[in-house]
Write a protein that holds these residues in place. Structure first.
Motif, PDB file in Angstrom:
ATOM      1  N   UNK A 166       0.849  -1.192   0.000  1.00  0.00           N
ATOM      2  CA  UNK A 166       0.000   0.000   0.000  1.00  0.00           C
ATOM      3  C   UNK A 166       0.885   1.243   0.000  1.00  0.00           C
ATOM      4  N   UNK A 167       0.272   2.398  -0.200  1.00  0.00           N
ATOM      5  CA  UNK A 167       1.011   3.654  -0.119  1.00  0.00           C
ATOM      6  C   UNK A 167       1.243   4.018   1.346  1.00  0.00           C
ATOM      7  N   UNK A 168       2.381   4.631   1.665  1.00  0.00           N
ATOM      8  CA  UNK A 168       2.631   5.038   3.055  1.00  0.00           C
ATOM      9  C   UNK A 168       1.519   5.899   3.631  1.00  0.00           C
ATOM     10  N   UNK A 169       0.941   6.755   2.810  1.00  0.00           N
ATOM     11  CA  UNK A 169      -0.118   7.635   3.311  1.00  0.00           C
ATOM     12  C   UNK A 169      -1.327   6.847   3.802  1.00  0.00           C
ATOM     13  N   UNK A 170      -1.515   5.631   3.266  1.00  0.00           N
ATOM     14  CA  UNK A 170      -2.663   4.822   3.680  1.00  0.00           C
ATOM     15  C   UNK A 170      -2.560   4.406   5.143  1.00  0.00           C
ATOM     16  N   UNK A 171      -1.329   4.252   5.628  1.00  0.00           N
ATOM     17  CA  UNK A 171      -1.159   3.821   7.015  1.00  0.00           C
ATOM     18  C   UNK A 171      -1.678   4.864   7.994  1.00  0.00           C
ATOM     19  N   UNK A 172      -1.604   6.126   7.604  1.00  0.00           N
ATOM     20  CA  UNK A 172      -1.985   7.195   8.526  1.00  0.00           C
ATOM     21  C   UNK A 172      -3.491   7.270   8.754  1.00  0.00           C
ATOM     22  N   UNK A 173      -4.247   6.510   7.983  1.00  0.00           N
ATOM     23  CA  UNK A 173      -5.677   6.397   8.274  1.00  0.00           C
ATOM     24  C   UNK A 173      -5.932   5.494   9.480  1.00  0.00           C
ATOM     25  N   UNK A 174      -4.892   4.756   9.905  1.00  0.00           N
ATOM     26  CA  UNK A 174      -5.063   3.776  10.981  1.00  0.00           C
ATOM     27  C   UNK A 174      -4.115   3.992  12.155  1.00  0.00           C
ATOM     28  N   UNK A 175      -2.999   4.683  11.920  1.00  0.00           N
ATOM     29  CA  UNK A 175      -2.012   4.878  12.982  1.00  0.00           C
ATOM     30  C   UNK A 175      -1.547   6.325  12.999  1.00  0.00           C
ATOM     31  N   UNK A 176      -1.060   6.742  14.161  1.00  0.00           N
ATOM     32  CA  UNK A 176      -0.553   8.101  14.328  1.00  0.00           C
ATOM     33  C   UNK A 176       0.968   8.088  14.223  1.00  0.00           C
ATOM     34  N   UNK A 177       1.469   7.832  13.033  1.00  0.00           N
ATOM     35  CA  UNK A 177       2.902   7.871  12.799  1.00  0.00           C
ATOM     36  C   UNK A 177       3.645   6.705  13.421  1.00  0.00           C
ATOM     37  N   UNK A 178       4.962   6.864  13.546  1.00  0.00           N
ATOM     38  CA  UNK A 178       5.811   5.780  14.006  1.00  0.00           C
ATOM     39  C   UNK A 178       5.542   5.417  15.459  1.00  0.00           C
ATOM     40  N   UNK A 179       5.220   6.404  16.284  1.00  0.00           N
ATOM     41  CA  UNK A 179       4.906   6.090  17.678  1.00  0.00           C
ATOM     42  C   UNK A 179       3.700   5.160  17.760  1.00  0.00           C
ATOM     43  N   UNK A 180       2.714   5.424  16.924  1.00  0.00           N
ATOM     44  CA  UNK A 180       1.541   4.561  16.903  1.00  0.00           C
ATOM     45  C   UNK A 180       1.867   3.161  16.427  1.00  0.00           C
ATOM     46  N   UNK A 181       2.752   3.064  15.432  1.00  0.00           N
ATOM     47  CA  UNK A 181       3.159   1.748  14.933  1.00  0.00           C
ATOM     48  C   UNK A 181       3.895   0.969  16.016  1.00  0.00           C
ATOM     49  N   UNK A 182       4.790   1.637  16.726  1.00  0.00           N
ATOM     50  CA  UNK A 182       5.524   0.959  17.793  1.00  0.00           C
ATOM     51  C   UNK A 182       4.579   0.445  18.876  1.00  0.00           C
TER      52      UNK A 182
END
Length: 212
Positions: A39-55
């Protein structure tokens, strides 16, 4: 176009992808996870708040895989099970430790695990104003011994003469045998100290209980 039978992206999918990349020794930033999921990186931001959210999602996935359920056993047996499991968790993922310890814990699964531990300690008789400190000690112990288990076989290698250390190293165990022996000594001392604190008597220094 028909909708896919399962969602392409969700917080759980993103966290699992990040954890899988970390376990493989690969980068697990936003761009890397997006490539992994196609997917496009921008798609992840619909579900997480950046790298802190991913961690934090990765932390949740990690803890879910090593969760210790309480089944009514005494507090010290539960704490021992938690320590053994968390030691293995941190040993299996040493690269994540410095990234996770500096982040506030918010994931519901991780909060639930800490809530279980806090409840067991309170029910076991520890005063409310000490429980968070005891949990911090347990965390530090598990992290330290997890990293110790992931350490090289030769922990010390003096290049010059020593008064005592070199002789002790020559006759000592190596690798996981050394780490296991050290953990068993340490966990015995820790649990004996906690039991003694609970009943208000000083622990016997250097003598671990034979209960475990």
């Amino acid at each position: 176009m028909p909708r896919p039978s399962s969602p392409l992206l969700s917080p759980e999918i993103i966290g699992s992808a990040g954890l899988a990349l970390a376990r493989a020794g690969e980068p697990f930033g936003v761009n890397a996870i997006a490539r992994e999921l196609g997917v496009r990186p921008s798609s992840l931001y619909n579900h997480v708040d950046g790298m802190d959210g991913i961690l934090e999602l990765m932390r949740g996935e990690l803890v879910e895989g090593y969760r210790v359920e309480w089944h009514g056993e005494p507090w010290d047996e539960f704490v021992l099970a938690v320590l053994r499991t968390q030691r293995r968790m941190y040993a299996d993922h040493p690269q994540l430790v410095p990234l996770l310890v500096g982040k506030t814990i918010t994931h519901p699964a991780v909060i639930a695990a800490y809530d279980d531990l806090a409840s067991v300690l309170v029910d076991g008789g520890f005063p409310d104003d000490e429980v968070l400190s005891v949990i911090a000690v347990i965390d530090a112990f598990a992290i330290g011994f997890g990293l110790d288990l992931a350490s090289p076989d030769e922990v010390w290698q003096p290049e010059g003469g020593t008064r005592t250390l070199g002789r002790l190293i020559d006759g000592a165990e190596r690798g996981s045998a050394r780490s296991d022996r050290t953990f068993e000594l340490g966990v015995g001392l820790l649990l004996d100290s906690l039991r003694a604190r609970l009943v208000g008597t000083p622990p016997v220094t250097g003598q671990a209980s034979s209960r475990f």
